[in-house]
Design an enzyme around this catalytic site. Structure first.
Site, PDB file in Angstrom:
ATOM      1  N   LYS A   1       0.845  -1.198   0.000  1.00 15.73           N
ATOM      2  CA  LYS A   1       0.000   0.000   0.000  1.00 15.73           C
ATOM      3  C   LYS A   1       0.879   1.246   0.000  1.00 15.73           C
ATOM      4  CE  LYS A   1       1.072   1.220   4.410  1.00 15.73           C
ATOM      5  NZ  LYS A   1       1.788   2.489   4.757  1.00 15.73           N
TER       6      LYS A   1
ATOM      7  N   ASP B   1      -1.796  -1.654  10.645  1.00 18.41           N
ATOM      8  CA  ASP B   1      -2.129  -1.478   9.227  1.00 18.41           C
ATOM      9  C   ASP B   1      -2.816  -2.684   8.605  1.00 18.41           C
ATOM     10  OD1 ASP B   1      -0.833   0.910   9.479  1.00 18.41           O
ATOM     11  OD2 ASP B   1       0.952   0.333   8.343  1.00 18.41           O
TER      12      ASP B   1
END
Length: 334
Positions: A26, A153
Site C-alpha cells: 500500500k 495497518d
C-alpha cells in the site's frame, strides 16, 4: 444495514490442500498525525490505497500438528513467530479453534522498511488463506477486527483497496477509489531504512500540518492528486533520521518537469513515490549514489466483493542499474 461480506470459497471441494495468493502492498497518499495517545501510540488520519507491487504466498497443509513452517527468497526476514504471517495464523487458530498448520512459501518482492506495508499485507493474506482452508467460517468483518490485535495497518487490507483510516490505522472506512486506478507511479527506495520507532520518537505534534484531513480527502476526490494534498507529517522526522532520503525527494522534485503530479514519502519511509509516471527521473540511472536503489512501477489496485486481490499482469521491479528483478529484490533485503 450493509450486508456482511463473506469470503468466497475458491474451489468446490470442502477446503483446498494448497493455495497461492497475491499479497499486495500500500501507499499513504496523505498521512496526518493528529494526536499523541495516552498509550504512547499516535492517532492518524490517512488515505491508504492498495498498489500493484506485491508478494506471492503459497500455503499448503502441513503434516506437522504443532507449528507452521515458513521459507522465503528474501534475506533477513524472520521465519519464526516474529513474522506477521505466523502471528496471523496463530491468531486465526485462537479465534476459530482451527487445528491445521501450514507450510508457507513467501516469494518476497516488497522491500522491508519501506513504508509500503508489505508485512501487514502478508498478515492479512494469511488470515484470508486460513479462512479459505476452514470453509470461510469467519466473515471479512471478523477478519478485519481480529487483524487489529497484531498490527495497526493489517485491518486496512480487508477494505476493497481504498480507505480513510483513523485511530492507529485500524479504524477503516472503506471508500470508493478517489483516484483513477490506471494512474501510473514509480516507487524509489534506497537501501537504507527508517526505523519507524525512531521516526515517531522524533515527531513533534506542534510542527505537524494543521490542515483538516477530510479536506485533503475531498480535494483528492474532486480534483485528483497534486503536490499540495500529498502531505505526510512523518516526512520531517524521517528526513532527520535519514538525511539522504530528504535529498532524494528534493532531487526528484528538482528534476520534475511535469512528469509527476506529486512526489512524497509513503508511511514512515523509506520509499519516495512519484505519482503520474512509471519511470524514475534520469539522474537515478546516471548517479552512482543510486546504483543499488530499489525501483518499481505500480498502479492502484482494488478487490471485488468476497474475493482477494488478484496479481497484476506485470510490475517492473529493477534497480538503479537495471539489474534483473531477482537481484534487485535480493538487494532490497540486504
Amino acid at each position: 444495514m450493509e450486508p456482511m461480506e463473506k469470503c468466497k470459497q475458491l474451489d468446490t471441494s470442502p477446503s483446498p490442500h494448497s493455495l497461492s495468493l497475491f499479497s499486495p502492498s500500500k501507499i499513504n497518499v496523505f498521512l496526518r498525525i493528529t494526536n499523541k495517545r495516552p498509550d504512547g501510540f499516535h492517532d492518524l488520519a490517512s488515505l491508504f490505497h492498495v498498489i500493484s507491487l506485491g508478494d506471492t504466498i503459497k500455503f499448503s497443509l502441513s503434516p506437522m500438528s504443532t507449528k507452521d513452517s515458513l521459507s522465503t527468497n528474501a534475506q533477513g526476514v524472520p521465519l519464526d513467530d516474529r513474522n506477521l504471517i505466523i502471528k496471523a495464523l496463530n491468531l486465526y487458530r485462537r479465534k476459530t479453534g482451527f487445528k491445521q498448520f501450514f507450510q508457507i512459501q513467501l516469494d518476497k518482492k516488497v522491500p522491508t522498511g519501506a513504508g509500503l506495508g508489505g508485512g501487514s499485507g502478508n498478515a492479512a493474506t494469511a488470515l484470508w488463506a486460513a479462512n479459505q482452508f476452514n470453509n470461510c467460517v469467519a466473515s471479512v468483518k471478523e477478519l478485519q477486527e481480529w487483524a487489529a490485535e497484531i498490527g495497526s495497518d493489517i485491518s486496512f487490507f480487508f477494505s476493497h483497496g481504498a480507505a480513510y483510516c483513523t485511530g492507529r490505522g485500524e479504524v477503516v472506512q472503506d471508500i470508493p477509489p478517489p483516484i483513477s486506478l490506471d494512474t501510473p507511479m514509480v516507487l524509489m527506495k534506497p537501501q537504507q531504512e527508517c526505523s519507524t520507532a525512531e521516526v515517531y520518537k522524533r515527531f513533534q505534534l506542534n510542527k505537524a500540518s494543521t490542515i483538516d484531513p477530510l479536506h485533503l480527502l475531498e480535494e483528492i476526490s474532486n480534483n485528483g492528486i497534486s503536490q499540495n494534498v500529498c502531505i505526510n507529517d512523518l516526512e520531517p522526522p524521517a528526513f532527520e533520521v535519514l538525511p539522504s532520503l530528504k535529498k532524494l525527494k528534493q532531487q526528484v522534485l528538482g528534476a520534475n518537469r511535469g512528469q509527476y503530479n506529486a512526489v512524497f514519502m509513503s508511511g514512515s519511509g523509506s520509499t519516495i513515490v512519484g505519482i503520474g509516471d512509471q519511470e524514475p527521473p534520469k539522474f537515478i540511472y546516471d548517479d552512482n549514489e543510486y546504483s543499488d536503489i530499489f525501483i518499481s512501477d505500480a498502479y492502484f489496485l482494488t478487490r471485488k466483493d468476497n474475493e482477494w486481490y488478484q496479481a497484476p499482469d506485470s510490475v517492473g521491479v529493477t534497480s538503479g542499474r537495471e539489474r534483473n528483478s531477482t537481484e534487485a529484490v535480493q538487494g532490497a533485503f540486504r
